[in-house]
Write a protein that holds these residues in place. Structure first.
Motif, PDB file in Angstrom:
ATOM      1  N   TYR A   9      14.950 -16.349 -59.073  1.00  0.00           N
ATOM      2  CA  TYR A   9      16.441 -16.690 -58.789  1.00  0.00           C
ATOM      3  C   TYR A   9      17.415 -15.609 -59.270  1.00  0.00           C
ATOM      4  CZ  TYR A   9      20.689 -19.451 -58.495  1.00  0.00           C
ATOM      5  OH  TYR A   9      21.861 -19.978 -58.259  1.00  0.00           O
ATOM      6  N   PHE A  10      17.263 -15.220 -60.663  1.00  0.00           N
ATOM      7  CA  PHE A  10      18.288 -14.362 -61.288  1.00  0.00           C
ATOM      8  C   PHE A  10      18.016 -13.164 -60.465  1.00  0.00           C
ATOM      9  CE2 PHE A  10      19.064 -11.336 -64.540  1.00  0.00           C
ATOM     10  CZ  PHE A  10      20.439 -11.324 -64.713  1.00  0.00           C
ATOM     11  N   LEU A  11      16.900 -12.584 -60.194  1.00  0.00           N
ATOM     12  CA  LEU A  11      16.863 -11.372 -59.350  1.00  0.00           C
ATOM     13  C   LEU A  11      17.323 -11.298 -58.071  1.00  0.00           C
ATOM     14  CD1 LEU A  11      15.446  -8.444 -59.590  1.00  0.00           C
ATOM     15  CD2 LEU A  11      13.533  -9.514 -58.556  1.00  0.00           C
ATOM     16  N   LEU A  12      17.511 -12.437 -57.327  1.00  0.00           N
ATOM     17  CA  LEU A  12      17.747 -12.340 -55.982  1.00  0.00           C
ATOM     18  C   LEU A  12      19.331 -12.436 -56.104  1.00  0.00           C
ATOM     19  CD1 LEU A  12      15.590 -15.042 -54.238  1.00  0.00           C
ATOM     20  CD2 LEU A  12      15.705 -12.543 -53.617  1.00  0.00           C
ATOM     21  N   LEU A  17      24.491  -9.489 -55.371  1.00  0.00           N
ATOM     22  CA  LEU A  17      25.661  -9.298 -56.011  1.00  0.00           C
ATOM     23  C   LEU A  17      25.983  -7.592 -56.004  1.00  0.00           C
ATOM     24  CD1 LEU A  17      26.251 -11.716 -59.024  1.00  0.00           C
ATOM     25  CD2 LEU A  17      27.500 -11.557 -56.827  1.00  0.00           C
ATOM     26  N   ILE A  18      24.910  -6.882 -56.451  1.00  0.00           N
ATOM     27  CA  ILE A  18      25.033  -5.509 -56.452  1.00  0.00           C
ATOM     28  C   ILE A  18      24.965  -4.911 -54.977  1.00  0.00           C
ATOM     29  CG2 ILE A  18      23.500  -3.576 -56.678  1.00  0.00           C
ATOM     30  CD1 ILE A  18      22.277  -4.781 -59.087  1.00  0.00           C
ATOM     31  N   GLY A  22      28.747  -3.388 -54.139  1.00  0.00           N
ATOM     32  CA  GLY A  22      28.740  -1.892 -53.702  1.00  0.00           C
ATOM     33  C   GLY A  22      29.230  -1.633 -52.352  1.00  0.00           C
ATOM     34  N   PHE A  23      28.912  -2.642 -51.531  1.00  0.00           N
ATOM     35  CA  PHE A  23      29.474  -2.503 -50.096  1.00  0.00           C
ATOM     36  C   PHE A  23      30.937  -2.662 -50.135  1.00  0.00           C
ATOM     37  CE2 PHE A  23      30.998  -4.303 -46.028  1.00  0.00           C
ATOM     38  CZ  PHE A  23      30.446  -3.594 -45.252  1.00  0.00           C
TER      39      PHE A  23
END
Length: 100
Positions: A9-12, A17-18, A22-23
């Protein structure tokens, strides 16, 4: 599958968010591409401002020469340049403005 999502969950959320930030950093109205376009627009406007200021100064100078006390030498120069007017037995040389 649900267990896999709960474990990561934290990784997803971090990856999402990155990608999101970034976009938005690169695109968008306040992004990098927009910044570069606005910077180029600003430099073009500054160049245009300089040319307009020089034209205003030139017009102000010419306007100051056209007062109630006429500068006859300046008027004679204008007449000679614009109308190729000369005196009798006088040789007139025509100089193109591009060659100056």
């Amino acid at each position: 599958m649900l267990r896999l999502i709960k474990r990561n969950y934290f990784l997803l959320i971090s990856v999402f968010l990155i990608f999101y930030f970034g976009f938005n950093l690169v695109s968008g109205e306040r992004g990098l591409f927009s910044f570069i376009e606005k910077k180029e627009l600003l430099s073009n406007l500054k160049k245009e401002e300089l040319t307009l200021n020089s034209r205003i100064e030139d017009v102000d100078h010419k306007n100051s020469l056209l007062s109630t006390n006429l500068d006859l030498d300046y008027i004679e120069t204008l007449i000679r340049e614009r109308f190729l007017f000369g005196k009798k037995n006088e040789t007139i040389y025509i100089i193109k403005k591009d060659e100056k």
